[in-house]
Motif scaffolding. Structure first.
Motif, PDB file in Angstrom:
ATOM      1  N   ARG A  49       0.829  -1.207   0.000  1.00  0.00           N
ATOM      2  CA  ARG A  49       0.000   0.000   0.000  1.00  0.00           C
ATOM      3  C   ARG A  49       0.861   1.253   0.000  1.00  0.00           C
ATOM      4  O   ARG A  49       0.531   2.241  -0.653  1.00  0.00           O
ATOM      5  N   ILE A  50       1.959   1.207   0.715  1.00  0.00           N
ATOM      6  CA  ILE A  50       2.883   2.351   0.735  1.00  0.00           C
ATOM      7  C   ILE A  50       3.484   2.548  -0.658  1.00  0.00           C
ATOM      8  O   ILE A  50       3.648   3.669  -1.119  1.00  0.00           O
ATOM      9  N   ALA A  51       3.791   1.441  -1.328  1.00  0.00           N
ATOM     10  CA  ALA A  51       4.389   1.525  -2.662  1.00  0.00           C
ATOM     11  C   ALA A  51       3.446   2.187  -3.664  1.00  0.00           C
ATOM     12  O   ALA A  51       3.895   2.841  -4.605  1.00  0.00           O
ATOM     13  N   MET A  52       2.131   2.034  -3.457  1.00  0.00           N
ATOM     14  CA  MET A  52       1.179   2.682  -4.361  1.00  0.00           C
ATOM     15  C   MET A  52       1.226   4.198  -4.222  1.00  0.00           C
ATOM     16  O   MET A  52       1.038   4.920  -5.190  1.00  0.00           O
ATOM     17  N   VAL A  53       1.483   4.676  -2.996  1.00  0.00           N
ATOM     18  CA  VAL A  53       1.453   6.108  -2.737  1.00  0.00           C
ATOM     19  C   VAL A  53       2.838   6.733  -2.872  1.00  0.00           C
ATOM     20  O   VAL A  53       3.015   7.746  -3.529  1.00  0.00           O
ATOM     21  N   LYS A  54       3.807   6.114  -2.222  1.00  0.00           N
ATOM     22  CA  LYS A  54       5.181   6.636  -2.229  1.00  0.00           C
ATOM     23  C   LYS A  54       6.133   5.507  -2.605  1.00  0.00           C
ATOM     24  O   LYS A  54       6.693   4.829  -1.735  1.00  0.00           O
ATOM     25  N   SER A  55       6.320   5.339  -3.888  1.00  0.00           N
ATOM     26  CA  SER A  55       7.142   4.221  -4.355  1.00  0.00           C
ATOM     27  C   SER A  55       8.601   4.360  -3.934  1.00  0.00           C
ATOM     28  O   SER A  55       9.259   3.361  -3.661  1.00  0.00           O
ATOM     29  N   ASP A  56       9.107   5.594  -3.855  1.00  0.00           N
ATOM     30  CA  ASP A  56      10.507   5.775  -3.460  1.00  0.00           C
ATOM     31  C   ASP A  56      10.716   5.396  -1.998  1.00  0.00           C
ATOM     32  O   ASP A  56      11.738   4.792  -1.652  1.00  0.00           O
ATOM     33  N   LEU A  57       9.769   5.701  -1.138  1.00  0.00           N
ATOM     34  CA  LEU A  57       9.870   5.321   0.271  1.00  0.00           C
ATOM     35  C   LEU A  57       9.812   3.807   0.413  1.00  0.00           C
ATOM     36  O   LEU A  57      10.617   3.211   1.137  1.00  0.00           O
ATOM     37  N   ALA A  58       8.886   3.185  -0.287  1.00  0.00           N
ATOM     38  CA  ALA A  58       8.762   1.726  -0.224  1.00  0.00           C
ATOM     39  C   ALA A  58      10.031   1.056  -0.733  1.00  0.00           C
ATOM     40  O   ALA A  58      10.503   0.075  -0.148  1.00  0.00           O
ATOM     41  N   ARG A  59      10.595   1.586  -1.797  1.00  0.00           N
ATOM     42  CA  ARG A  59      11.822   1.007  -2.365  1.00  0.00           C
ATOM     43  C   ARG A  59      12.980   1.126  -1.377  1.00  0.00           C
ATOM     44  O   ARG A  59      13.768   0.191  -1.217  1.00  0.00           O
ATOM     45  N   SER A  60      13.076   2.265  -0.681  1.00  0.00           N
ATOM     46  CA  SER A  60      14.171   2.431   0.280  1.00  0.00           C
ATOM     47  C   SER A  60      13.992   1.506   1.481  1.00  0.00           C
ATOM     48  O   SER A  60      14.969   0.958   1.995  1.00  0.00           O
ATOM     49  N   VAL A  61      12.752   1.279   1.909  1.00  0.00           N
ATOM     50  CA  VAL A  61      12.498   0.341   3.003  1.00  0.00           C
ATOM     51  C   VAL A  61      12.831  -1.078   2.563  1.00  0.00           C
ATOM     52  O   VAL A  61      13.456  -1.839   3.311  1.00  0.00           O
ATOM     53  N   GLU A  62      12.443  -1.432   1.346  1.00  0.00           N
ATOM     54  CA  GLU A  62      12.783  -2.755   0.820  1.00  0.00           C
ATOM     55  C   GLU A  62      14.291  -2.941   0.758  1.00  0.00           C
ATOM     56  O   GLU A  62      14.808  -3.998   1.143  1.00  0.00           O
ATOM     57  N   ASP A  63      15.001  -1.933   0.270  1.00  0.00           N
ATOM     58  CA  ASP A  63      16.464  -2.008   0.204  1.00  0.00           C
ATOM     59  C   ASP A  63      17.060  -2.203   1.586  1.00  0.00           C
ATOM     60  O   ASP A  63      17.981  -3.010   1.772  1.00  0.00           O
TER      61      ASP A  63
END
Length: 126
Positions: free
Chosen positions: A56-70
């Motif tokens: 759900r976060i990736a739908m709104v803020k993909s850059d934040l989700a990507r950094s958390v995944e990293d």
């Protein structure tokens, strides 16, 4: 120019005619494979609720989700994650990231002073 020369030029220049196109197809296939590996690693790291929240976060803020995944993948590779990350732990991580990235807003109000004082004027008695 005969047709065989024309086909050779197309093969070297146009992606759909082999040549350079095979390189782009290989790069796409490699990127797709890397993304699949990334998703399978995240599936092993996160429990179901945490994965849903991150989606759900990736739908709104993909850059934040990507950094958390990293960050999660880095932690897993360094053996810092011993069990699946829950939704509450993910919330804590997100809060830490937002506090770190939050910039303190400081508003400075500078008012222009209007010289309305009577101190420098002479006083007259009428």
């Amino acid at each position: 120019m005969d047709p065989s020369e024309l086909e050779a030029l197309k093969a070297n220049q146009m992606p759909g005619y082999g040549g350079a196109g095979q390189d782009t197809q290989a790069a796409k296939a490699q990127a797709h494979q890397n993304e699949e590996e990334r998703q399978s690693l995240l599936a092993r790291i996160l429990d179901q609720d945490a994965r849903e929240r991150l989606g759900r976060i990736a739908m709104v803020k993909s850059d934040l989700a990507r950094s958390v995944e990293d960050m999660l993948i880095r932690m897993a590779k360094m053996n810092q994650i011993r069990k699946k990350v829950t939704e509450d732990e993910l919330k804590d991580m997100l809060e830490e990231i937002s506090n770190k990235n939050r910039q303190e807003t400081k508003i400075i109000v500078s008012r222009k002073e209007f010289d309305d004082s009577d101190d420098d004027e002479e006083e007259y008695d009428f």
